[in-house]
Design a protein around this motif. Structure first.
Motif, PDB file in Angstrom:
ATOM      1  N   GLY A  78       0.731  -1.249   0.186  1.00  0.00           N
ATOM      2  CA  GLY A  78      -0.055   0.130   0.031  1.00  0.00           C
ATOM      3  C   GLY A  78       0.581   1.168  -0.085  1.00  0.00           C
ATOM      4  N   SER A  93      -4.199   2.821  -2.470  1.00  0.00           N
ATOM      5  CA  SER A  93      -4.751   2.874  -1.204  1.00  0.00           C
ATOM      6  C   SER A  93      -3.770   2.615  -0.086  1.00  0.00           C
ATOM      7  CB  SER A  93      -5.941   2.134  -0.804  1.00  0.00           C
ATOM      8  OG  SER A  93      -6.905   2.217  -1.900  1.00  0.00           O
ATOM      9  N   HIS A  96      -3.679  -1.362   0.591  1.00  0.00           N
ATOM     10  CA  HIS A  96      -4.289  -1.806  -0.681  1.00  0.00           C
ATOM     11  C   HIS A  96      -4.507  -3.302  -0.922  1.00  0.00           C
ATOM     12  CE1 HIS A  96      -5.214  -0.272  -4.824  1.00  0.00           C
ATOM     13  NE2 HIS A  96      -5.409  -1.453  -5.296  1.00  0.00           N
ATOM     14  N   SER A 113      -9.515  -1.620  -1.360  1.00  0.00           N
ATOM     15  CA  SER A 113      -9.019  -0.619  -2.101  1.00  0.00           C
ATOM     16  C   SER A 113     -10.053   0.219  -3.065  1.00  0.00           C
ATOM     17  CB  SER A 113      -7.697  -1.120  -2.672  1.00  0.00           C
ATOM     18  OG  SER A 113      -8.242  -2.148  -3.902  1.00  0.00           O
TER      19      SER A 113
END
Length: 148
Positions: A78, A93, A96, A113
């Motif tokens: 992420g 994100s 994620h 996400s």
């Protein structure tokens, strides 16, 4: 971009930097993207050493060629710098996806996400990863190498 403010749930206009109702700044929001075609076979590994642990090999993104070891437990992916695989891009994100080992296989999971997780150009909630699977997270592309 969000259609509603994550704080007060007021409707938002496209490109808005802050909520008109509560003032919440939206500059850190995840941006949208579209999936890309998997790379050609020439980018796939040519051999696998049975002593290696699984890796995610970046084939699309600024660190192209970098390899990220997959943990025998859980690997986080992420935009949060504390993730095991840190991807500093607004299409990713904060958390994620995760890759978790279960019954000898590695399973990738989308952690709710914004842009989803794509494996071989198919959006997935979770999927057992196999040798040479192409994984797209935001604008980044990886080849999964089992190390076998």
């Amino acid at each position: 971009m969000h259609e509603r403010c994550p704080i007060c749930q007021s409707p938002l206009k496209a490109g808005q930097a802050a909520c008109e109702m509560c003032g919440f700044k939206l500059s850190g929001a995840t941006q949208g993207f579209s999936p890309v075609e998997a790379p050609s076979a020439s980018l796939a590994p040519t051999h696998a050493d049975p002593l290696l642990t699984p890796v995610m090999r970046m084939v699309r993104g600024p660190q192209r060629g970098a390899e990220y070891k997959v943990s025998p437990d859980v690997t986080s992916i992420g935009r949060n710098p504390q993730c095991d695989i840190f991807l500093n891009d607004m299409t990713v994100s904060r958390l994620h996806a995760t890759i978790e080992r279960a019954q000898g296989a590695f399973i990738i999971r989308d952690e709710q996400s914004y842009n989803g997780v794509w494996v071989n150009n198919v959006s997935v909630d979770q999927k057992v990863l196999e040798q040479d699977d192409f994984v797209q997270i935001g604008r980044f592309g990886f080849i999964f190498d089992t190390g076998r």
